[in-house]
Design an enzyme around this catalytic site. Sequence first.
Site, mmCIF file in Angstrom:
data_model
loop_
_atom_site.group_PDB
_atom_site.id
_atom_site.type_symbol
_atom_site.label_atom_id
_atom_site.label_comp_id
_atom_site.label_asym_id
_atom_site.label_seq_id
_atom_site.Cartn_x
_atom_site.Cartn_y
_atom_site.Cartn_z
ATOM 1 C CE1 TYR A 1 1.881 13.063 0.269
ATOM 2 C CE2 TYR A 1 3.793 11.623 0.328
ATOM 3 C CZ TYR A 1 2.471 11.853 0.609
ATOM 4 O OH TYR A 1 1.735 10.880 1.220
ATOM 5 C CE LYS B 1 -12.399 20.884 0.299
ATOM 6 N NZ LYS B 1 -13.686 20.276 0.703
ATOM 7 C CG ASP C 1 -15.202 17.100 0.664
ATOM 8 O OD1 ASP C 1 -15.140 17.102 -0.582
ATOM 9 O OD2 ASP C 1 -15.749 18.009 1.310
ATOM 10 C CG ASP D 1 -0.750 8.773 1.209
ATOM 11 O OD1 ASP D 1 -0.389 7.599 1.076
ATOM 12 O OD2 ASP D 1 -0.728 9.380 2.301
ATOM 13 C CG ASP E 1 -3.732 3.867 3.263
ATOM 14 O OD1 ASP E 1 -2.982 3.462 2.348
ATOM 15 O OD2 ASP E 1 -3.334 4.048 4.436
HETATM 16 C C1 IPM Z 1 2.467 5.255 0.313
HETATM 17 C C2 IPM Z 1 3.016 5.589 1.677
HETATM 18 C C3 IPM Z 1 4.115 6.643 1.523
HETATM 19 C C4 IPM Z 1 3.478 7.876 0.946
HETATM 20 C C5 IPM Z 1 4.874 6.961 2.811
HETATM 21 C C6 IPM Z 1 5.472 5.726 3.448
HETATM 22 C C7 IPM Z 1 5.932 8.013 2.587
HETATM 23 O O1 IPM Z 1 2.018 5.997 2.531
HETATM 24 O O2 IPM Z 1 3.247 4.823 -0.549
HETATM 25 O O3 IPM Z 1 1.269 5.406 0.118
HETATM 26 O O4 IPM Z 1 2.896 8.675 1.675
HETATM 27 O O5 IPM Z 1 3.570 8.048 -0.274
HETATM 28 MG MG MG Z 2 0.089 5.778 1.737
#
Ligand code: IPM
Ligand code: MG
Length: 361
Positions: free
Chosen positions: A143, A188, A221, A245, A249
């Site tokens: 990032y 990884k 993975d 990240d 999710d």
């Molecule tokens: C998160 C989001 C952010 C990230 C985005 C919106 C920049 O996906 O907080 O997980 O990738 O960190």
């Molecule tokens: Mg995110």
Amino acid sequence: MSKTYHITLLPGDGIGPEVVAETRKTLETLAPLFDLTFDFSEQLIGGIAIDETGSPLPEATLQACKQADAVLLGAVGGPKWSDPAAAVRPEQGLLAIRKELGLYANLRPVKIFPQLIAASSLRPDVLAGVDMLVVRELTGGVYFGPRQEGEQEAYDTMLYTRPEIERVVRVAARAARGRRGKLTSVDKANVLASSRLWRQTVVRLMAEEFPDVELEHLLVDATTMHLIRRPADFDVIVSGNLFGDILTDEAAMLAGSMGMLPSASLGDGKAGLFEPIHGSAPDIAGQGIANPLATILSAAMLLRHSLGEEDAARAIETAVERALDAGYRTPDLANTTLPDQTIEVVGTQAMGEIVRSYLGD
Ligand code: IPM
Ligand code: MG
């Protein structure tokens, strides 16, 4: 004398303002019950900040955040600002505030509320006992590494230094000590040099400082697979920025809705930034149907981690559980009834009011 805490609120874009408003009211209701005083300062971030000032993180916002005891953020981004060719984007505001405040450890707890077990796409027997904490490195890695963007060629660099790895692993290992004593480090290392440094650093640090914490290494993975196959086996997971990240999710889906999961971003001091892990959800913004619980639960994390107000934090968490027990659901969780449950679907404000009605009794 009641204690006064300075909280900077960053409602941001999309559903951000709606969920932050309910959370602010919840903190206001809580304050007298625990003899606390909150001094709120609302500031701009993200797309709305671009519209009003030209910058996704205006200087006034940064200063207000630096001076605060804690920051509560809603969400940033939306279709209005999503042109990939745009010079400034809302997300830059979020990345910049994390970096500027030195918030290198992002804590994302994933716990299944038994009331919502039918909300997940996984079977209840797979979900039984899921209670994990993902600690994502937040201010380094791909990032923030050197990058270049051209017409024909572009690159990003996954760069980690040993101290960057050590400090986030310490946060994760300390958390594991206070939980079930197990740490899974995700990398990884079969392909990436930065992951090999990550793994070596974790091995050495854990042997020296946390020999009592059980350590396992998983490739990223494979982790995506184990997360849905045997999620209850995980206690604390630690990973670099991009892997964390993606994994969070996925882990959020164990809980059925992104609308339930809070997060804390912490650095060396006590001050932190707290935000729901969901985004700005532009498709439902302004309709009064967004789930405010992830943000309300983020406020509980704020009370716990930045203010040390554990009892007040618990009061919020208990109130949320009672609202769910009583059958109240925002529309994101409406199709999740078990055969013996009756639910009532409510909007953002009503859910906020219901939670507040359970505070302090
Ligand atoms: C998160 C989001 C952010 C990230 C985005 C919106 C920049 O996906 O907080 O997980 O990738 O960190
Ligand atoms: Mg995110």
